[in-house]
Write a protein that holds these residues in place. Structure first.
Motif, short mmCIF file in Angstrom:
data_model
loop_
_atom_site.label_atom_id
_atom_site.label_comp_id
_atom_site.label_asym_id
_atom_site.label_seq_id
_atom_site.Cartn_x
_atom_site.Cartn_y
_atom_site.Cartn_z
N LEU A 122 0.13 13.43 4.30
CA LEU A 122 -0.78 12.72 3.40
C LEU A 122 -2.19 12.55 3.98
N GLN A 123 -2.44 13.05 5.18
CA GLN A 123 -3.75 12.83 5.80
C GLN A 123 -4.90 13.41 4.98
N GLY A 124 -4.65 14.44 4.21
CA GLY A 124 -5.70 15.04 3.38
C GLY A 124 -6.18 14.13 2.26
N VAL A 125 -5.40 13.11 1.93
CA VAL A 125 -5.78 12.17 0.87
C VAL A 125 -7.09 11.46 1.24
N ALA A 126 -7.36 11.31 2.52
CA ALA A 126 -8.58 10.63 2.98
C ALA A 126 -9.84 11.29 2.40
N LYS A 127 -9.75 12.56 2.04
CA LYS A 127 -10.90 13.27 1.48
C LYS A 127 -11.16 12.88 0.02
N PHE A 128 -10.23 12.16 -0.59
CA PHE A 128 -10.33 11.80 -2.00
C PHE A 128 -10.21 10.27 -2.14
N PRO A 129 -11.31 9.56 -1.97
CA PRO A 129 -11.27 8.09 -1.96
C PRO A 129 -10.54 7.46 -3.15
N ALA A 130 -10.62 8.05 -4.31
CA ALA A 130 -9.95 7.48 -5.48
C ALA A 130 -8.44 7.53 -5.35
N ARG A 131 -7.92 8.38 -4.48
CA ARG A 131 -6.46 8.54 -4.34
C ARG A 131 -5.88 7.71 -3.19
N ILE A 132 -6.73 7.11 -2.38
CA ILE A 132 -6.25 6.34 -1.24
C ILE A 132 -5.38 5.17 -1.68
N LYS A 133 -5.77 4.48 -2.75
CA LYS A 133 -4.97 3.36 -3.24
C LYS A 133 -3.60 3.84 -3.72
N CYS A 134 -3.54 5.05 -4.25
CA CYS A 134 -2.25 5.62 -4.67
C CYS A 134 -1.32 5.77 -3.46
N ALA A 135 -1.88 6.32 -2.39
CA ALA A 135 -1.08 6.59 -1.19
C ALA A 135 -0.66 5.32 -0.48
N THR A 136 -1.49 4.27 -0.54
CA THR A 136 -1.21 3.07 0.24
C THR A 136 -0.44 2.00 -0.53
N LEU A 137 -0.19 2.20 -1.81
CA LEU A 137 0.47 1.17 -2.63
C LEU A 137 1.80 0.72 -2.05
N SER A 138 2.68 1.64 -1.73
CA SER A 138 4.00 1.27 -1.21
C SER A 138 3.88 0.62 0.17
N TRP A 139 2.93 1.06 0.97
CA TRP A 139 2.72 0.50 2.30
C TRP A 139 2.24 -0.94 2.20
N LYS A 140 1.35 -1.20 1.24
CA LYS A 140 0.87 -2.58 1.03
C LYS A 140 2.03 -3.47 0.56
N ALA A 141 2.91 -2.93 -0.27
CA ALA A 141 4.08 -3.70 -0.72
C ALA A 141 4.98 -4.02 0.48
N MET A 142 5.19 -3.05 1.35
CA MET A 142 6.01 -3.27 2.54
C MET A 142 5.39 -4.33 3.43
N GLU A 143 4.10 -4.25 3.67
CA GLU A 143 3.40 -5.25 4.49
C GLU A 143 3.56 -6.64 3.89
N LYS A 144 3.32 -6.74 2.61
CA LYS A 144 3.41 -8.04 1.93
C LYS A 144 4.81 -8.62 2.10
N GLY A 145 5.83 -7.82 1.90
CA GLY A 145 7.20 -8.30 2.05
C GLY A 145 7.54 -8.74 3.46
N LEU A 146 7.10 -7.98 4.45
CA LEU A 146 7.43 -8.29 5.83
C LEU A 146 6.64 -9.49 6.36
N LYS A 147 5.47 -9.74 5.80
CA LYS A 147 4.64 -10.84 6.28
C LYS A 147 4.96 -12.16 5.60
N GLU A 148 5.65 -12.12 4.46
CA GLU A 148 5.97 -13.37 3.73
C GLU A 148 7.17 -14.06 4.32
#
Length: 142
Positions: free
Chosen positions: A116-142
């Motif tokens: 997924l490292q190539g996604v960095a070239k497409f700023p509009a797609r970064i949120k797509c790639a990080t959505l599940s990771w943000k969900a994981m972070e939120k769950g582990l930090k709560e």
């Protein structure tokens, strides 16, 4: 390996995870469930994780969205299973840095998520790639 061959390989890995997602489904005995969405494009994820003794024992997701968001969720669940919370959060930080085109700790084997490292070239797609990771972070930090 040339850049074009590497790019093609990465695209194949992403499409494989999109068409054949790992850990897709419901986890009935999960420790927590996090629902998140990306209102910009409509991607949404429902992530359930089972954490015991500080270790991610299992993780499953449901949702809908583009190939990047669903492939990333598949890769993320595969990567964090069996990891302690600290390592899972560290991997999330590494992934976030990679998505922003920053230097990241490459001493850790990132497995398929490196595709997924190539996604960095497409700023509009970064949120797509990080959505599940943000969900994981939120769950582990709560």
């Amino acid at each position: 390996m040339s850049f074009n061959n590497l790019d093609t390989l990465y695209r194949q890995v992403i499409m494989d995870h999109y068409k054949n997602p790992r850990n897709k489904g419901k986890l009935e005995d999960g420790t927590f469930t996090i629902d998140m969405n990306n209102p910009t494009c409509g991607d949404r994820i429902n992530l359930t994780m089972k954490v015991e003794d500080g270790v991610v024992k299992d993780a499953k997701f449901e949702g809908e969205g583009c190939s990047i968001s669903m492939a990333s969720a598949s890769m993320m669940t595969q990567t964090i299973k069996g990891k302690d919370i600290e390592t899972a959060l560290k991997l999330s930080k590494i992934f976030s840095d990679m998505m922003q085109g920053k230097e990241y700790d490459d001493d850790i084997d990132l497995g398929d998520i490196e595709a997924l490292q190539g996604v960095a070239k497409f700023p509009a797609r970064i949120k797509c790639a990080t959505l599940s990771w943000k969900a994981m972070e939120k769950g582990l930090k709560e």
